[in-house]
Design an enzyme around this catalytic site. Structure first.
Site, PDB file in Angstrom:
ATOM      1  N   ASP A  14     -50.065  30.303  17.757  1.00 17.36           N
ATOM      2  CA  ASP A  14     -48.850  30.251  18.582  1.00 17.36           C
ATOM      3  C   ASP A  14     -47.792  31.222  18.069  1.00 17.36           C
ATOM      4  O   ASP A  14     -46.630  30.866  17.901  1.00 17.36           O
ATOM      5  CB  ASP A  14     -48.283  28.823  18.622  1.00 17.36           C
ATOM      6  CG  ASP A  14     -49.335  27.802  18.992  1.00 17.36           C
ATOM      7  OD1 ASP A  14     -49.234  26.646  18.490  1.00 17.36           O
ATOM      8  OD2 ASP A  14     -50.264  28.137  19.747  1.00 17.36           O
ATOM      9  N   GLU A 170     -48.835  26.958  29.898  1.00 14.84           N
ATOM     10  CA  GLU A 170     -47.963  26.620  28.755  1.00 14.84           C
ATOM     11  C   GLU A 170     -47.591  27.883  28.021  1.00 14.84           C
ATOM     12  O   GLU A 170     -47.856  28.986  28.502  1.00 14.84           O
ATOM     13  CB  GLU A 170     -48.694  25.640  27.832  1.00 14.84           C
ATOM     14  CG  GLU A 170     -50.075  26.064  27.453  1.00 14.84           C
ATOM     15  CD  GLU A 170     -50.950  24.908  26.963  1.00 14.84           C
ATOM     16  OE1 GLU A 170     -50.522  23.728  26.997  1.00 14.84           O
ATOM     17  OE2 GLU A 170     -52.075  25.195  26.518  1.00 14.84           O
TER      18      GLU A 170
HETATM   19  C1  6LW Z   1     -49.305  24.453  21.771  1.00 17.02           C
HETATM   20  C2  6LW Z   1     -49.765  24.677  23.177  1.00 17.02           C
HETATM   21  C3  6LW Z   1     -51.231  24.467  23.028  1.00 17.02           C
HETATM   22  O1  6LW Z   1     -48.048  23.861  21.755  1.00 17.02           O
HETATM   23  O2  6LW Z   1     -51.552  23.915  21.833  1.00 17.02           O
HETATM   24  O3  6LW Z   1     -53.376  24.373  23.800  1.00 17.02           O
HETATM   25  C4  6LW Z   1     -50.350  23.511  21.202  1.00 17.02           C
HETATM   26  N1  6LW Z   1     -52.076  24.733  23.908  1.00 17.02           N
HETATM   27  O4  6LW Z   1     -49.447  25.961  23.656  1.00 17.02           O
HETATM   28  C5  6LW Z   1     -50.496  23.626  19.716  1.00 17.02           C
HETATM   29  O5  6LW Z   1     -50.934  24.899  19.347  1.00 17.02           O
END
Ligand code: 6LW
Length: 497
Positions: A14, A170
């Site tokens: 991330d 996301e």
């Molecule tokens: C993060 C989100 C995700 O907040 O995993 O699978 C979480 N997507 O973007 C943790 O890395």
């Protein structure tokens, strides 16, 4: 697809990046580990040095002892605005979204401003020309906030739902580039279906039109050696070129394989065609990755390092699950040693006394000198409380232990005479794939004899310390622990092989 090498290897997922003048700064998720949110500096986006951790004190980062592994700190966004650095992040185990700020990215960072009005995860910050601050979160929704007070205005508003049919829009990041506002998101979930899509609009609030070429980045359905690519952030270099940092994994052991280092940070060049970003091949080259993640003037150096625990504080790359109380982890009890004072919990417990560093290479060799006369402790390779291998010693015996799911097994042991000794683990990629049961690597635990030879006590299959088996969002952490009494460690050495 040519694959690539991480610019920040080991579990550094991330990534969020910003530039101030000729200096780049990057932050990553850290989940159940304390201190949290590692902060890196670079002048070329390829060679990075850890300069600290954003959340490095209780009150900034409180991780309840019953919070799960892979809970805690998710997905930061790092920005520079109005002469200050801003970091917004989600603590899924303590109150949700929070915002901290600093004038020096190496810290100290402020006490957190809580953001109860900001829902969900993966918060982003972007400022309009008139200074309005927009916070955009997974979903993708948006709300106006005051970054100084955490006050929110109105209700969150859905501004884009991503590609029809794609799951989990996301990791949003909003940018003003030229005449457009661009909204970059991750889609498909952080496993093999992961990808990056983008939309653009006339204002930070949209409306947004998706890029016709979405996803602009994905390795899904390819045989690229780097998989799960997604969760990206964009940055423009001083020369005007554009770059993308993103997460990816390096599975081993055949297809679909097992990845053991977690999601690592990669780099890719970006060009623009018809006002849309085009993402090039991941930066490759083994030299891109061996970075010494040591704070201060150390700068980038060889990936190998040795810590003699001469400093009063541990280097910023050292992390512990949930907390690191000075009463249990200290370099002040015995000069030139790391002393761990057990708290009555084994590595199977969330409050184990453990201090470690991320495994950053697929093959590496780790050694430590331990004095177990006053307790029991040793060297562990940890993924979470149910998935860890260790070699431990007390005054009478050295033994190799494996915890895989519900099973805890002592695999080998040898009597001791209470003297300090050198414990080690050799982690080697499994080269032959003829054996379909073979995992990504083998972890060989043993002791270094007085004449310097390494005597192996047990070799374990690395498959069971992989994310595909254990689940979760982190990667292996190799470190030192005390299961009972007081254990002194004279030095810790890590060497890629
Ligand atoms: C993060 C989100 C995700 O907040 O995993 O699978 C979480 N997507 O973007 C943790 O890395």
């Amino acid at each position: 697809m040519t694959g690539g090498h991480p610019v920040i290897p080991g579990f550094h997922p991330d990534p969020s990046v910003c530039r101030v003048g000729d200096d780049y700064y990057l932050a990553c998720s850290s989940f159940e580990y304390f201190p949290g949110v590692p902060l890196f500096h670079s002048r070329d986006l390829v060679h990075w040095t850890q300069i600290g951790n954003v959340l490095d004190r209780p009150g900034q980062l409180d991780l309840p002892v019953d919070s799960p592994s892979s809970g805690g700190i998710y997905a930061p966004t790092l920005r520079h605005h109005d002469g200050r650095f801003w970091l917004i992040v989600t603590n899924v185990s303590d109150g949700g979204n929070l915002l901290v700020t600093a004038t020096d990215p190496a810290g100290p960072w402020s006490d957190p401003v809580r953001l109860p009005g900001v829902p969900g995860i993966d918060p982003d910050l972007a400022w309009d020309d008139d200074g309005t601050c927009w916070c955009t979160v997974a979903g993708v929704s948006q709300i106006r906030i005051d970054p100084y007070t955490g006050e929110t205005f109105g209700e969150p508003r859905r501004i884009w739902s991503g590609t029809p049919g794609a799951k989990a829009p996301e990791a949003p990041h909003l940018y003003r580039i030229g005449d457009h506002w661009y909204l970059l998101i991750a889609e498909g979930g952080t496993e093999r279906g992961h990808g990056v899509s983008v939309a653009r609009g006339p204002a930070p609030t949209g409306p947004f039109e998706p890029c016709p070429a979405n996803p602009v980045l994905t390795h899904r359905s390819t045989d690229d050696p780097v998989q799960n690519t997604g969760h990206a952030d964009l940055v423009q270099a001083p020369d005007g070129t554009w770059w993308m940092v993103l997460l990816g994994v390096r599975p081993r052991g055949g297809s679909p394989g097992w990845h053991v280092l977690g999601r690592e940070t990669f780099l890719a060049p970006v060009t623009w065609e018809d006002g849309w970003p085009v993402v090039g091949a991941l930066v490759s080259g083994a030299q891109a990755s061996p970075v010494e993640h040591r704070g201060g003037p150390g700068g980038t150096g060889p990936a190998a390092y040795r810590d003699d625990f001469e400093d009063t504080e541990l280097a910023p790359a050292w992390i512990s699950p949930r907390s690191r109380p000075a009463a249990h982890v200290t370099t002040k009890e015995r000069p030139g040693h790391l002393t761990l004072l057990a708290a009555g919990a084994s590595l199977d417990e969330p409050d184990a006394v453990f201090a470690g560093r991320r495994q950053e290479h697929l093959s590496c060799r780790v050694r430590t000198s331990v004095d177990p006369a006053q307790g029991c402790g040793g060297l562990a390779v940890r993924l979470d409380e149910q998935h860890h291998y260790e070699i431990e010693a007390d005054a009478a015996e050295v033994r190799v232990v494996a915890r895989i799911g519900p099973a805890r097994t002592v695999l080998a042991s040898r009597p001791l005479n209470g003297e300090p000794l050198v414990l080690g683990v050799d982690i080697a990629e499994t080269r032959t794939l003829s054996d379909a049961r073979t995992g990504p690597d083998t972890l060989t635990f043993g002791v270094t004899e007085p004449d310097g030879t390494f005597t192996a006590l047990a070799a374990l299959d690395g498959r069971y310390l992989s994310t595909e088996v254990a689940g979760g969002f982190t990667g292996r952490v190799i470190g030192l622990y005390a299961a009972a009494g007081t254990v002194h460690f004279d030095w810790f050495a890590y060497e890629p092989v």
